[in-house]
Design a protein around this motif. Structure first.
Motif, PDB file in Angstrom:
ATOM      1  N   ARG A   1      13.164   1.436 -15.184  1.00 36.73           N
ATOM      2  CA  ARG A   1      11.890   0.850 -14.209  1.00 36.73           C
ATOM      3  C   ARG A   1      12.143   1.689 -12.989  1.00 36.73           C
ATOM      4  NH1 ARG A   1      12.842  -3.750 -10.551  1.00 36.73           N
ATOM      5  NH2 ARG A   1      10.698  -4.962 -10.651  1.00 36.73           N
ATOM      6  N   LEU A   2      11.042   1.996 -12.297  1.00 35.87           N
ATOM      7  CA  LEU A   2      11.067   2.677 -11.145  1.00 35.87           C
ATOM      8  C   LEU A   2      11.734   1.763  -9.897  1.00 35.87           C
ATOM      9  CD1 LEU A   2      10.305   4.852  -9.191  1.00 35.87           C
ATOM     10  CD2 LEU A   2       7.787   3.718  -8.937  1.00 35.87           C
ATOM     11  N   ASP A   3      12.638   1.926  -9.165  1.00 37.28           N
ATOM     12  CA  ASP A   3      13.154   1.259  -8.343  1.00 37.28           C
ATOM     13  C   ASP A   3      12.266   1.093  -7.116  1.00 37.28           C
ATOM     14  OD1 ASP A   3      14.824   0.234  -6.103  1.00 37.28           O
ATOM     15  OD2 ASP A   3      16.463   1.635  -6.212  1.00 37.28           O
ATOM     16  N   PRO A   4      11.834  -0.050  -6.962  1.00 39.57           N
ATOM     17  CA  PRO A   4      10.744  -0.327  -5.916  1.00 39.57           C
ATOM     18  C   PRO A   4      11.260  -0.086  -4.515  1.00 39.57           C
ATOM     19  CG  PRO A   4      11.765  -2.372  -6.608  1.00 39.57           C
ATOM     20  CD  PRO A   4      12.393  -1.235  -7.532  1.00 39.57           C
ATOM     21  N   GLU A   5      12.680   0.216  -4.181  1.00 40.40           N
ATOM     22  CA  GLU A   5      12.913   0.458  -2.937  1.00 40.40           C
ATOM     23  C   GLU A   5      13.228   2.159  -2.819  1.00 40.40           C
ATOM     24  OE1 GLU A   5      13.249  -1.536  -0.497  1.00 40.40           O
ATOM     25  OE2 GLU A   5      12.552  -3.103  -1.945  1.00 40.40           O
ATOM     26  N   SER A   6      13.123   2.823  -4.017  1.00 42.54           N
ATOM     27  CA  SER A   6      13.407   4.171  -3.823  1.00 42.54           C
ATOM     28  C   SER A   6      12.231   5.018  -2.904  1.00 42.54           C
ATOM     29  CB  SER A   6      13.295   4.936  -5.117  1.00 42.54           C
ATOM     30  OG  SER A   6      11.901   4.825  -6.022  1.00 42.54           O
ATOM     31  N   GLU A   7      12.380   6.097  -2.639  1.00 43.33           N
ATOM     32  CA  GLU A   7      11.387   6.980  -1.853  1.00 43.33           C
ATOM     33  C   GLU A   7      10.302   7.238  -2.554  1.00 43.33           C
ATOM     34  OE1 GLU A   7      12.029   8.061   1.621  1.00 43.33           O
ATOM     35  OE2 GLU A   7      13.329   6.441   1.213  1.00 43.33           O
ATOM     36  N   VAL A   8      10.416   7.469  -3.854  1.00 44.46           N
ATOM     37  CA  VAL A   8       9.397   7.889  -4.779  1.00 44.46           C
ATOM     38  C   VAL A   8       8.493   6.337  -4.806  1.00 44.46           C
ATOM     39  CG1 VAL A   8       8.833   8.179  -7.147  1.00 44.46           C
ATOM     40  CG2 VAL A   8      10.575   9.306  -6.374  1.00 44.46           C
ATOM     41  N   ALA A   9       8.911   5.393  -4.946  1.00 42.82           N
ATOM     42  CA  ALA A   9       7.973   4.166  -5.018  1.00 42.82           C
ATOM     43  C   ALA A   9       7.402   3.802  -3.737  1.00 42.82           C
ATOM     44  CB  ALA A   9       9.033   2.978  -5.363  1.00 42.82           C
ATOM     45  N   LYS A  10       7.836   4.333  -2.598  1.00 40.49           N
ATOM     46  CA  LYS A  10       7.296   4.115  -1.152  1.00 40.49           C
ATOM     47  C   LYS A  10       6.367   5.237  -0.852  1.00 40.49           C
ATOM     48  CE  LYS A  10      11.673   1.730   0.545  1.00 40.49           C
ATOM     49  NZ  LYS A  10      12.738   1.852   1.605  1.00 40.49           N
ATOM     50  N   TYR A  11       6.453   6.305  -1.479  1.00 38.41           N
ATOM     51  CA  TYR A  11       5.725   7.459  -0.970  1.00 38.41           C
ATOM     52  C   TYR A  11       4.872   8.147  -1.769  1.00 38.41           C
ATOM     53  CZ  TYR A  11       8.452   6.463   3.401  1.00 38.41           C
ATOM     54  OH  TYR A  11       9.191   5.970   4.251  1.00 38.41           O
ATOM     55  N   THR A  12       5.301   8.049  -3.113  1.00 39.71           N
ATOM     56  CA  THR A  12       4.534   8.794  -4.143  1.00 39.71           C
ATOM     57  C   THR A  12       3.919   8.066  -5.211  1.00 39.71           C
ATOM     58  OG1 THR A  12       6.490  10.583  -3.832  1.00 39.71           O
ATOM     59  CG2 THR A  12       4.931  10.947  -5.978  1.00 39.71           C
ATOM     60  N   ILE A  13       4.655   7.343  -6.046  1.00 43.38           N
ATOM     61  CA  ILE A  13       3.920   6.729  -7.103  1.00 43.38           C
ATOM     62  C   ILE A  13       4.019   5.232  -6.386  1.00 43.38           C
ATOM     63  CG2 ILE A  13       4.038   5.679  -9.431  1.00 43.38           C
ATOM     64  CD1 ILE A  13       6.121   7.904 -10.223  1.00 43.38           C
ATOM     65  N   LEU A  14       2.450   4.743  -5.863  1.00 46.66           N
ATOM     66  CA  LEU A  14       2.375   3.788  -5.258  1.00 46.66           C
ATOM     67  C   LEU A  14       1.693   2.556  -6.215  1.00 46.66           C
ATOM     68  CD1 LEU A  14       0.821   5.253  -2.023  1.00 46.66           C
ATOM     69  CD2 LEU A  14       3.258   4.849  -2.373  1.00 46.66           C
ATOM     70  N   LEU A  15       1.955   1.265  -5.640  1.00 47.34           N
ATOM     71  CA  LEU A  15       1.210   0.487  -6.501  1.00 47.34           C
ATOM     72  C   LEU A  15       0.062   0.300  -6.440  1.00 47.34           C
ATOM     73  CD1 LEU A  15       3.485  -2.827  -5.404  1.00 47.34           C
ATOM     74  CD2 LEU A  15       3.290  -1.749  -7.840  1.00 47.34           C
ATOM     75  N   THR A  16      -0.665   0.003  -7.773  1.00 53.04           N
ATOM     76  CA  THR A  16      -2.282  -0.255  -7.610  1.00 53.04           C
ATOM     77  C   THR A  16      -2.602  -1.183  -6.616  1.00 53.04           C
ATOM     78  OG1 THR A  16      -2.317   0.467  -9.962  1.00 53.04           O
ATOM     79  CG2 THR A  16      -4.180  -0.842  -9.042  1.00 53.04           C
ATOM     80  N   PRO A  17      -3.482  -1.002  -5.788  1.00 51.36           N
ATOM     81  CA  PRO A  17      -4.177  -2.037  -4.792  1.00 51.36           C
ATOM     82  C   PRO A  17      -4.460  -3.315  -5.531  1.00 51.36           C
ATOM     83  CG  PRO A  17      -4.998   0.063  -4.236  1.00 51.36           C
ATOM     84  CD  PRO A  17      -4.250   0.246  -5.612  1.00 51.36           C
ATOM     85  N   GLY A  18      -4.047  -4.376  -5.036  1.00 51.26           N
ATOM     86  CA  GLY A  18      -4.251  -5.766  -5.585  1.00 51.26           C
ATOM     87  C   GLY A  18      -3.213  -6.420  -6.588  1.00 51.26           C
ATOM     88  N   TYR A  19      -2.460  -5.328  -6.870  1.00 49.72           N
ATOM     89  CA  TYR A  19      -1.293  -5.935  -7.678  1.00 49.72           C
ATOM     90  C   TYR A  19       0.120  -5.975  -6.897  1.00 49.72           C
ATOM     91  CZ  TYR A  19      -3.801  -4.965 -11.850  1.00 49.72           C
ATOM     92  OH  TYR A  19      -4.900  -5.449 -12.938  1.00 49.72           O
ATOM     93  N   ARG A  20       0.927  -6.970  -7.438  1.00 45.52           N
ATOM     94  CA  ARG A  20       2.498  -7.144  -6.678  1.00 45.52           C
ATOM     95  C   ARG A  20       3.220  -6.434  -7.921  1.00 45.52           C
ATOM     96  NH1 ARG A  20       3.093 -11.035  -2.902  1.00 45.52           N
ATOM     97  NH2 ARG A  20       1.176 -11.311  -1.638  1.00 45.52           N
ATOM     98  N   ARG A  21       4.430  -6.033  -7.278  1.00 45.40           N
ATOM     99  CA  ARG A  21       5.441  -5.617  -8.495  1.00 45.40           C
ATOM    100  C   ARG A  21       5.997  -6.412  -9.345  1.00 45.40           C
ATOM    101  NH1 ARG A  21       8.660  -0.648  -8.616  1.00 45.40           N
ATOM    102  NH2 ARG A  21       9.250  -0.642 -10.940  1.00 45.40           N
ATOM    103  N   ALA A  22       5.915  -6.339 -10.646  1.00 43.22           N
ATOM    104  CA  ALA A  22       6.402  -7.371 -11.567  1.00 43.22           C
ATOM    105  C   ALA A  22       7.982  -7.587 -11.339  1.00 43.22           C
ATOM    106  CB  ALA A  22       6.208  -6.875 -12.912  1.00 43.22           C
ATOM    107  N   PRO A  23       8.462  -8.942 -11.460  1.00 42.15           N
ATOM    108  CA  PRO A  23       9.666  -9.265 -11.382  1.00 42.15           C
ATOM    109  C   PRO A  23      10.483  -8.583 -12.434  1.00 42.15           C
ATOM    110  CG  PRO A  23       8.422 -11.131 -11.311  1.00 42.15           C
ATOM    111  CD  PRO A  23       7.529  -9.848 -11.674  1.00 42.15           C
ATOM    112  N   GLU A  24      11.753  -8.055 -12.029  1.00 43.31           N
ATOM    113  CA  GLU A  24      12.583  -7.311 -13.050  1.00 43.31           C
ATOM    114  C   GLU A  24      12.788  -8.331 -14.337  1.00 43.31           C
ATOM    115  OE1 GLU A  24      16.538  -4.567 -13.110  1.00 43.31           O
ATOM    116  OE2 GLU A  24      15.750  -5.557 -11.306  1.00 43.31           O
TER     117      GLU A  24
END
Length: 284
Positions: A204-227
């Motif tokens: 799972r991509l760590d939602p707090e990682s730099e990659v999650a914040k700046y590169t592989i972003l969430l699709t608009p309209g979606y929230r991150r699924a609970p682990e």
């Protein structure tokens, strides 16, 4: 449930430290999803983006050149070089600016009708450089733009990939119309270009990682699924011809708080290459 989405990030600003000469260029980076294969996609018309250059003093002429980022030593996790920069088009590749003025150019994509281009994640660089004639007596200031494109997902294709590149098929898995409880699964494949069997770990991509914040972003309209509600194997083996098969399962006993959730799964090969899969969970 698939829609056209646009994700944007930072505006690039380049400033010279001498003579007070500076330029601003926007957008410096963006991410566009669901890019169609086999037909023209007008970025400026569909999402309203143009490349705009501003200059705070003196006149200048700037040349814009699409490039493969790896040739300039630039990479982004989960994205691979845009296969052919000539598929990215500019209305004008040379922009002339007077002092304290701006100029812009429209842009569009024309990907060929090639099944291997579905389910892909591409990174394109655009070099912005002043002509020698326009920088006499001044320090030359340019910029480098990075644009990310996710092509439309499609099941059932067997992509021909460059050696070392990976792609999920499909690149987005949809779980639609789920109820208050769920236990459903889908199978898909992961492919890698090359001639050897390859071990791949999945996580799972760590939602707090730099990659999650700046590169592989969430699709608009979606929230991150609970682990824990999206299940998948922790490793698979990719056959060079058949790919590697895996399952994705969504399971929960109580309904999540939000109706539209997204999980992002990273695949990392034994050689260090990475790809990612989007899992969409849509409740009734």
């Amino acid at each position: 449930m698939r829609k056209k989405y646009l994700i944007t990030a930072a505006v690039f600003l380049a400033i010279a430290v001498a003579f007070g000469v500076g330029i601003s260029v926007s957008p410096g980076t963006f991410l566009i999803q669901d890019v169609p294969v086999g037909k023209k996609f007008d970025i400026s018309e569909k999402v309203g983006y143009v490349i705009r250059i501003g200059r705070n003093s003196g006149a200048g002429v700037y040349v814009l050149t699409p490039r493969r980022p790896s040739e300039d030593g630039t990479k982004a996790t989960g994205f691979y070089d845009f296969p052919d920069p000539s598929w990215f088009h500019l209305q004008r590749d040379t922009l002339s600016l007077a002092a304290d003025s701006t100029s812009y150019t429209k842009m569009w994509l024309e990907l060929p009708d090639d099944p291997s281009l579905y389910n892909r994640h591409f990174l394109l660089g655009v070099d912005v450089s002043p002509t020698l004639e326009s920088t006499k007596g001044m320090i030359a200031v340019g910029a480098y733009l990075l644009y990310r494109f996710e092509t439309e997902p499609k099941e059932g294709v067997v992509p021909e990939l460059p050696a070392g590149e990976m792609a999920f098929v499909p690149s987005v898995v949809e779980f639609d119309s789920l109820g208050r409880r769920a236990n459903v699964s889908r199978t898909l494949k992961l492919f890698r270009g090359g001639e050897v069997k390859t071990r791949v770990k999945l996580y799972r991509l760590d939602p707090e990682s730099e990659v999650a914040k700046y590169t592989i972003l969430l699709t608009p309209g979606y929230r991150r699924a609970p682990e824990g509600i999206v299940l998948f194997p922790d490793q698979i083996t990719i056959d060079p011809k058949e790919g590697g098969k895996l399952f994705v399962q969504v399971a929960y006993d109580k309904p999540p708080k939000h109706k539209h959730l997204e999980e992002i799964i990273i695949a990392e090969s034994q050689f260090g290459e990475k790809a990612f899969l989007r899992v969409h969970i849509n409740l009734k």
